[in-house]
Design a protein around this motif. Sequence first.
Motif, mmCIF file in Angstrom:
data_model
loop_
_atom_site.group_PDB
_atom_site.id
_atom_site.type_symbol
_atom_site.label_atom_id
_atom_site.label_comp_id
_atom_site.label_asym_id
_atom_site.label_seq_id
_atom_site.Cartn_x
_atom_site.Cartn_y
_atom_site.Cartn_z
ATOM 1 N N VAL A 24 -10.144 84.938 14.522
ATOM 2 C CA VAL A 24 -9.020 84.110 14.072
ATOM 3 C C VAL A 24 -8.557 83.132 15.138
ATOM 4 N N VAL A 25 -8.631 83.494 16.415
ATOM 5 C CA VAL A 25 -8.024 82.682 17.472
ATOM 6 C C VAL A 25 -8.881 81.457 17.808
ATOM 7 N N VAL A 26 -8.262 80.493 18.506
ATOM 8 C CA VAL A 26 -8.973 79.279 18.919
ATOM 9 C C VAL A 26 -9.976 79.602 20.032
ATOM 10 N N GLY A 27 -10.866 78.659 20.293
ATOM 11 C CA GLY A 27 -11.978 78.895 21.210
ATOM 12 C C GLY A 27 -11.579 79.345 22.593
ATOM 13 N N SER A 28 -10.519 78.794 23.165
ATOM 14 C CA SER A 28 -10.123 79.151 24.530
ATOM 15 C C SER A 28 -9.727 80.617 24.654
ATOM 16 N N ASN A 29 -9.285 81.216 23.543
ATOM 17 C CA ASN A 29 -8.788 82.599 23.563
ATOM 18 C C ASN A 29 -9.840 83.626 23.169
ATOM 19 N N LYS A 30 -11.009 83.164 22.761
ATOM 20 C CA LYS A 30 -11.998 84.076 22.200
ATOM 21 C C LYS A 30 -12.643 84.969 23.262
ATOM 22 N N LEU A 31 -13.091 86.119 22.791
ATOM 23 C CA LEU A 31 -13.857 87.047 23.621
ATOM 24 C C LEU A 31 -15.350 86.900 23.359
ATOM 25 N N GLY A 32 -15.692 86.538 22.124
ATOM 26 C CA GLY A 32 -17.092 86.328 21.768
ATOM 27 C C GLY A 32 -17.450 84.853 21.834
ATOM 28 N N HIS A 33 -18.644 84.527 21.368
ATOM 29 C CA HIS A 33 -19.131 83.151 21.441
ATOM 30 C C HIS A 33 -19.109 82.448 20.094
ATOM 31 N N GLY A 34 -18.853 83.192 19.008
ATOM 32 C CA GLY A 34 -18.858 82.575 17.693
ATOM 33 C C GLY A 34 -17.607 81.737 17.460
ATOM 34 N N HIS A 35 -17.742 80.733 16.597
ATOM 35 C CA HIS A 35 -16.604 79.871 16.279
ATOM 36 C C HIS A 35 -15.677 80.537 15.264
ATOM 37 N N GLY A 36 -16.241 81.330 14.352
ATOM 38 C CA GLY A 36 -15.416 81.973 13.342
ATOM 39 C C GLY A 36 -14.868 80.969 12.341
ATOM 40 N N GLU A 37 -14.318 81.447 11.249
ATOM 41 C CA GLU A 37 -13.773 80.575 10.215
ATOM 42 C C GLU A 37 -12.290 80.810 10.006
ATOM 43 N N ALA A 38 -11.657 81.555 10.925
ATOM 44 C CA ALA A 38 -10.203 81.779 10.910
ATOM 45 C C ALA A 38 -9.733 82.624 9.728
ATOM 46 N N LYS A 39 -10.673 83.210 8.971
ATOM 47 C CA LYS A 39 -10.254 84.133 7.913
ATOM 48 C C LYS A 39 -9.734 85.413 8.556
ATOM 49 N N PHE A 40 -8.616 85.902 8.040
ATOM 50 C CA PHE A 40 -7.914 87.035 8.643
ATOM 51 C C PHE A 40 -7.979 88.216 7.681
ATOM 52 N N TYR A 41 -8.719 89.271 8.061
ATOM 53 C CA TYR A 41 -8.712 90.508 7.269
ATOM 54 C C TYR A 41 -7.423 91.246 7.575
ATOM 55 N N ILE A 42 -6.584 91.472 6.551
ATOM 56 C CA ILE A 42 -5.267 92.070 6.806
ATOM 57 C C ILE A 42 -5.087 93.462 6.204
ATOM 58 N N ALA A 43 -5.833 93.793 5.160
ATOM 59 C CA ALA A 43 -5.690 95.109 4.516
ATOM 60 C C ALA A 43 -6.652 95.143 3.334
ATOM 61 N N SER A 44 -6.610 96.224 2.590
ATOM 62 C CA SER A 44 -7.380 96.269 1.354
ATOM 63 C C SER A 44 -6.791 95.261 0.365
ATOM 64 N N LYS A 45 -7.616 94.810 -0.566
ATOM 65 C CA LYS A 45 -7.115 93.882 -1.581
ATOM 66 C C LYS A 45 -5.989 94.517 -2.388
ATOM 67 N N THR A 46 -6.090 95.796 -2.662
ATOM 68 C CA THR A 46 -5.041 96.474 -3.425
ATOM 69 C C THR A 46 -3.697 96.379 -2.713
ATOM 70 N N GLU A 47 -3.691 96.701 -1.409
ATOM 71 C CA GLU A 47 -2.453 96.641 -0.639
ATOM 72 C C GLU A 47 -1.965 95.204 -0.483
ATOM 73 N N MET A 48 -2.888 94.289 -0.243
ATOM 74 C CA MET A 48 -2.534 92.881 -0.061
ATOM 75 C C MET A 48 -1.926 92.292 -1.332
ATOM 76 N N TYR A 49 -2.536 92.557 -2.491
ATOM 77 C CA TYR A 49 -2.036 91.990 -3.743
ATOM 78 C C TYR A 49 -0.697 92.609 -4.129
ATOM 79 N N ASP A 50 -0.514 93.864 -3.807
ATOM 80 C CA ASP A 50 0.749 94.525 -4.113
ATOM 81 C C ASP A 50 1.901 93.887 -3.335
ATOM 82 N N PHE A 51 1.604 93.399 -2.143
ATOM 83 C CA PHE A 51 2.648 92.834 -1.282
ATOM 84 C C PHE A 51 2.825 91.332 -1.501
ATOM 85 N N TYR A 52 1.726 90.590 -1.511
ATOM 86 C CA TYR A 52 1.800 89.127 -1.552
ATOM 87 C C TYR A 52 1.727 88.539 -2.966
#
Length: 336
Positions: A24-52
């Motif tokens: 999720v973080v920008v390049g300067s803060n990364k630990l790995g070398h991948g760019h990533g797509e900033a998608k944030f896994y936050i919980a199961s879909k069931t829990e996420m949909y119940d809340f949001y």
Amino acid sequence: MKINGENLPTLAVFRTMMTVPDCVVVGSNKLGHGHGEAKFYIASKTEMYDFYGGEKFKAKCFMLKSDLIAYLMAIKNEYMTPSQDYAQKENLPALWNERMNMVSRLDDVIFFNIFDQYQIAGPRGYINSDEDGYQIIRKLALPLVSYIYVEKVGSETSPLFYWKLFVDFDAIWEKQNGPLVFNYGKQKAGVIIEEPQKDKKKDKVLQEISRARDGQGKYRELLLEQCRFCPFTMISDERLLIASHIKPWAASNDSEKIDPYNGYILSPLYDKLFDRGFITFTENRHIILSEFISPYTWKQINLTNNAFIKALPMDDKRIEYLKFHHQSVFKGSYTE
């Protein structure tokens, strides 16, 4: 919570601790070398949909500038002396100053939308956003040692979602892998042991600082002189008491780490509640409970919000340390 002059009641709290991952973080803060797509896994879909909301939701979120400043102050030590091998580790001190200046120019309330990444198959729930508020989180947060607390506030028909960045001080301690060096002939609590330093006075100070991490040594002795029993249980048997820090170890400088005014003597349950930010105290000795813990659990613990803790030590120095606890440790929105 009051936003732009409007009182917004809390409707629910997202129970999952959203640890900020490397992707999720920008390049300067990364630990790995991948760019990533900033998608944030936050919980199961069931829990996420119940809340949001249901599938394909769009949720209106906000952050407070004061919270972002508090986060940057809390994680400053990690920026200045990193515990992890960040991509631009050598530039982080300068980036901290740059980012603090950026945050200081923001509006008091920062609104942004997040979007359900429903196109990703499987049970895991992801969110993403290209809006400025979300990008600020990507820029400020250091991965694996930062997490986000979320409250749903306002009305059920038109809710808002309050996001607050926190520092995981325990994770930083574990990743530091022994920042202090002195001689005891063994390794304990992640401290690397080497030959004693020639400067015995300095070596003794390092020993005291290290022992204070686990509530031991002179720090504990001085704290017990000020706080002879747990103010909740009245237990005075020292074997059953913990010397807690108000401003966490990883955020403190060397003098704060061994300052007895930066602490309370607590029984283990209350130490855990205070250390993890599930309770905090006002300068008038009232306890504030986090909504991260369910009302049922608070009832089982026999704690009520705003209860007066008569035996709780309070003085000007502790009040200053508690300000840090309110802003950067307590899981909730603290208001005087």
